[in-house]
Write a protein that holds these residues in place. Structure first.
Motif, mmCIF file in Angstrom:
data_model
loop_
_atom_site.group_PDB
_atom_site.id
_atom_site.type_symbol
_atom_site.label_atom_id
_atom_site.label_comp_id
_atom_site.label_asym_id
_atom_site.label_seq_id
_atom_site.Cartn_x
_atom_site.Cartn_y
_atom_site.Cartn_z
ATOM 1 N N THR A 2 9.275 27.075 8.353
ATOM 2 C CA THR A 2 8.357 28.104 7.852
ATOM 3 C C THR A 2 6.930 27.827 8.324
ATOM 4 O OG1 THR A 2 8.289 26.874 5.768
ATOM 5 C CG2 THR A 2 9.634 28.857 5.797
ATOM 6 N N GLU A 3 6.266 28.901 8.676
ATOM 7 C CA GLU A 3 4.883 28.790 9.139
ATOM 8 C C GLU A 3 3.948 28.996 7.944
ATOM 9 O OE1 GLU A 3 3.768 27.885 12.034
ATOM 10 O OE2 GLU A 3 5.712 27.798 13.059
ATOM 11 N N PHE A 37 -11.725 38.401 11.419
ATOM 12 C CA PHE A 37 -11.568 37.043 11.970
ATOM 13 C C PHE A 37 -10.120 36.745 12.385
ATOM 14 C CE2 PHE A 37 -15.385 36.948 9.426
ATOM 15 C CZ PHE A 37 -16.282 36.235 10.223
ATOM 16 N N GLU A 38 -9.305 37.844 12.484
ATOM 17 C CA GLU A 38 -7.882 37.657 12.799
ATOM 18 C C GLU A 38 -7.681 36.926 14.136
ATOM 19 O OE1 GLU A 38 -9.291 40.470 11.958
ATOM 20 O OE2 GLU A 38 -8.244 41.309 10.210
ATOM 21 N N ASP A 39 -8.619 37.060 15.024
ATOM 22 C CA ASP A 39 -8.504 36.463 16.360
ATOM 23 C C ASP A 39 -8.950 34.999 16.382
ATOM 24 O OD1 ASP A 39 -7.894 36.814 19.119
ATOM 25 O OD2 ASP A 39 -10.066 36.759 19.525
ATOM 26 N N GLU A 40 -9.525 34.539 15.274
ATOM 27 C CA GLU A 40 -10.164 33.221 15.304
ATOM 28 C C GLU A 40 -9.621 32.216 14.304
ATOM 29 O OE1 GLU A 40 -14.528 33.605 15.194
ATOM 30 O OE2 GLU A 40 -14.184 35.598 16.023
ATOM 31 N N VAL A 41 -8.915 32.712 13.283
ATOM 32 C CA VAL A 41 -8.435 31.802 12.249
ATOM 33 C C VAL A 41 -6.912 31.835 12.224
ATOM 34 C CG1 VAL A 41 -8.488 31.216 9.801
ATOM 35 C CG2 VAL A 41 -10.503 32.231 10.878
ATOM 36 N N ALA A 42 -6.301 30.674 12.325
ATOM 37 C CA ALA A 42 -4.839 30.614 12.292
ATOM 38 C C ALA A 42 -4.413 29.217 11.872
ATOM 39 C CB ALA A 42 -4.264 30.935 13.665
ATOM 40 N N ALA A 43 -3.165 29.075 11.539
ATOM 41 C CA ALA A 43 -2.597 27.757 11.263
ATOM 42 C C ALA A 43 -1.161 27.791 11.757
ATOM 43 C CB ALA A 43 -2.646 27.452 9.770
ATOM 44 N N PHE A 44 -0.618 26.640 12.053
ATOM 45 C CA PHE A 44 0.785 26.601 12.467
ATOM 46 C C PHE A 44 1.379 25.292 11.996
ATOM 47 C CE2 PHE A 44 1.002 23.590 16.072
ATOM 48 C CZ PHE A 44 -0.349 23.316 16.231
ATOM 49 N N SER A 45 2.710 25.262 11.934
ATOM 50 C CA SER A 45 3.382 24.032 11.529
ATOM 51 C C SER A 45 3.595 23.170 12.763
ATOM 52 C CB SER A 45 4.723 24.347 10.867
ATOM 53 O OG SER A 45 5.496 23.162 10.833
ATOM 54 N N LEU A 46 2.872 22.052 12.831
ATOM 55 C CA LEU A 46 3.032 21.151 13.983
ATOM 56 C C LEU A 46 4.447 20.558 14.007
ATOM 57 C CD1 LEU A 46 1.687 19.723 16.413
ATOM 58 C CD2 LEU A 46 0.986 17.919 14.839
ATOM 59 N N VAL A 48 -1.085 18.638 25.305
ATOM 60 C CA VAL A 48 -2.421 18.759 24.723
ATOM 61 C C VAL A 48 -2.420 19.998 23.831
ATOM 62 C CG1 VAL A 48 -4.877 18.912 25.222
ATOM 63 C CG2 VAL A 48 -3.349 17.760 26.842
ATOM 64 N N VAL A 49 -2.434 19.809 22.511
ATOM 65 C CA VAL A 49 -2.423 20.992 21.642
ATOM 66 C C VAL A 49 -3.784 21.285 21.026
ATOM 67 C CG1 VAL A 49 0.017 20.741 21.050
ATOM 68 C CG2 VAL A 49 -1.708 19.945 19.465
ATOM 69 N N SER A 50 -4.711 20.336 21.097
ATOM 70 C CA SER A 50 -6.058 20.700 20.679
ATOM 71 C C SER A 50 -7.076 19.889 21.458
ATOM 72 C CB SER A 50 -6.239 20.552 19.164
ATOM 73 O OG SER A 50 -6.897 19.360 18.852
ATOM 74 N N VAL A 51 -8.173 20.540 21.802
ATOM 75 C CA VAL A 51 -9.249 19.928 22.579
ATOM 76 C C VAL A 51 -10.541 20.173 21.832
ATOM 77 C CG1 VAL A 51 -10.467 19.925 24.790
ATOM 78 C CG2 VAL A 51 -8.032 20.518 24.720
ATOM 79 N N ARG A 91 -5.501 28.280 23.807
ATOM 80 C CA ARG A 91 -6.355 28.324 22.621
ATOM 81 C C ARG A 91 -5.632 27.497 21.573
ATOM 82 N NH1 ARG A 91 -7.735 34.026 20.453
ATOM 83 N NH2 ARG A 91 -9.547 32.836 19.805
ATOM 84 N N MET A 92 -6.268 27.285 20.432
ATOM 85 C CA MET A 92 -5.536 26.584 19.389
ATOM 86 C C MET A 92 -4.199 27.268 19.155
ATOM 87 S SD MET A 92 -6.324 25.716 15.435
ATOM 88 C CE MET A 92 -4.981 26.671 14.736
ATOM 89 N N VAL A 93 -3.149 26.455 19.066
ATOM 90 C CA VAL A 93 -1.812 27.004 18.873
ATOM 91 C C VAL A 93 -1.813 27.888 17.626
ATOM 92 C CG1 VAL A 93 0.604 26.418 18.478
ATOM 93 C CG2 VAL A 93 -0.780 25.026 20.027
ATOM 94 N N GLY A 94 -1.189 29.061 17.723
ATOM 95 C CA GLY A 94 -1.121 29.978 16.589
ATOM 96 C C GLY A 94 -2.064 31.164 16.732
ATOM 97 N N LEU A 95 -3.142 30.978 17.536
ATOM 98 C CA LEU A 95 -4.058 32.098 17.764
ATOM 99 C C LEU A 95 -3.462 33.027 18.825
ATOM 100 C CD1 LEU A 95 -7.522 30.289 17.846
ATOM 101 C CD2 LEU A 95 -6.744 31.934 16.133
ATOM 102 N N PRO A 96 -3.886 34.305 18.824
ATOM 103 C CA PRO A 96 -3.364 35.216 19.848
ATOM 104 C C PRO A 96 -3.626 34.663 21.253
ATOM 105 C CG PRO A 96 -4.676 36.414 18.217
ATOM 106 C CD PRO A 96 -4.828 34.950 17.905
ATOM 107 N N ASN A 97 -2.642 34.877 22.152
ATOM 108 C CA ASN A 97 -2.746 34.408 23.541
ATOM 109 C C ASN A 97 -2.915 32.893 23.676
ATOM 110 O OD1 ASN A 97 -2.580 37.103 24.440
ATOM 111 N ND2 ASN A 97 -4.768 37.353 23.998
#
Ligand code: PHB
Ligand code: FE
Length: 327
Positions: free
Chosen positions: A188-189, A198-207, A222-225, A159-165
């Protein structure tokens, strides 16, 4: 159904302890320093460290987009189901002398053969994915293996990096410490305040933090599709181990430091340009070139690929241009 294919490998080892392999009319042999390739109209030798670094990419990327040149003579062309293995085909002098040769084989056959060569010829001291500064030697007589390194799976987020699983092991505890060259990268993230539900769907991470922990070089993940749009960032140091001849346009965004690209005509190898990309620079590589990058310091690069299976044919038939934008 499992398709069976027996790799053509010599019964015994040569004097230096390595097996020899055949694939169609090509034969492969290594000794302490070199890989030797023969085909009906000629033969070739490469330093074995460069050969194994290129072979590792070709195997790990399942023959990649278009052409993987190991050097100016030997390489593969991906037809997505079958692969051409060639010598001298994209080399003007070999072509003019009619010494070029190529064979088309099922992907399964070349994949299994190349995996067997990579496993047999890689000693325990050598990691073909690592920067030369972070691995031991490829040279010498047969000494163990490094199957753990050479069968490493390309990182692909679930899934998008940073989201659960997201399935992204990227912590020091998981064996991904910050690389020596990225000690100054802020870890720092970002803080994201998510609307309840929406905790399961919205996230951000430091690339940048994510890439600072990469333990391989010249191996885009591949980090995003998004449909056919693949964002494939990677960390680079020393030389891209292949000369890539693309079958589509490819975009580069230089995220940190600097890479110099040698750009040549894809078919003849004639020099076309030299592109120096500094942090923040964006370039589009046309679909009729081949390129090789040089990164003096470990750098971060975002490779943006269009994965559509329709593109190679559209470009080859002239229905799509070899360049990306008309200004
Ligand atoms: C490329 O051929 O475009 C390429 C391959 C591997 C990298 C970067 C770029 O790490
Ligand atoms: Fe490329």
């Amino acid at each position: 159904m499992t398709i069976q294919f027996d790799v053509e490998r010599s019964a015994g080892q040569n004097a230096d302890g390595y097996h020899e392999f055949r694939l169609g009319e090509f034969s492969f042999r290594r000794d302490e320093f070199f890989a030797y390739i023969t085909w009906p109209t000629g033969s070739h030798m490469m330093s074995v460290d460069a050969f194994l670094r290129a072979l590792q990419r070709d195997v790990a990327w399942d023959f990649f987009y278009g052409i993987v040149n190991f050097d100016g003579v030997f390489g593969t062309v991906n037809h997505y189901g079958t692969v051409d293995i060639f010598a001298g085909r994209y080399n003007d002098s070999y072509r003019k002398a009619e010494l070029d040769y190529s064979e088309n084989v099922e992907t399964l056959v070349i994949r299994e053969t190349f995996k067997a060569v990579l496993s047999d010829w890689t000693n325990e001291s050598f990691d073909p994915f690592a920067s030369p500064h972070e691995t031991g030697s490829a040279f010498g007589v047969k000494n163990g293996n490094n199957d753990a390194a050479v069968t490493r799976q390309r990182v692909a987020a679930e899934r998008m990096v940073g989201l659960p699983n997201d399935q992204q092991p990227r912590t020091t505890e998981a064996g991904y410490p910050v690389n020596r060259m990225f000690a100054d990268v802020d870890q720092t993230e970002p803080v994201v305040e998510v609307e309840p539900g929406f905790e399961d769907e919205v996230a951000a991470f430091s690339l940048f933090a994510y890439l600072s922990r990469s333990n391989v070089t010249w191996n885009p993940s591949v980090v995003s599709v998004c449909k056919d749009s693949l964002a494939c960032p990677t960390t680079e140091e020393y030389i891209l181990p292949i000369v890539h001849g693309n079958d589509r346009v490819e975009w580069f965004i230089q995220l940190s430091d600097e890479i110099t690209w040698d750009v040549e005509d894809r078919d003849t190898g004639a020099v076309r340009s030299r592109v120096v990309m500094k942090a923040g620079d964006v370039s589009a590589m046309p679909a009729d070139i081949r390129h090789q990058g040089y990164s003096p310091k470990r750098s971060m690069l975002l490779v943006w690929e269009n994965n559509s299976g329709a593109i190679p044919e559209a470009i080859a038939s002239g229905n799509a241009p070899t360049y990306p934008v008309e200004f």
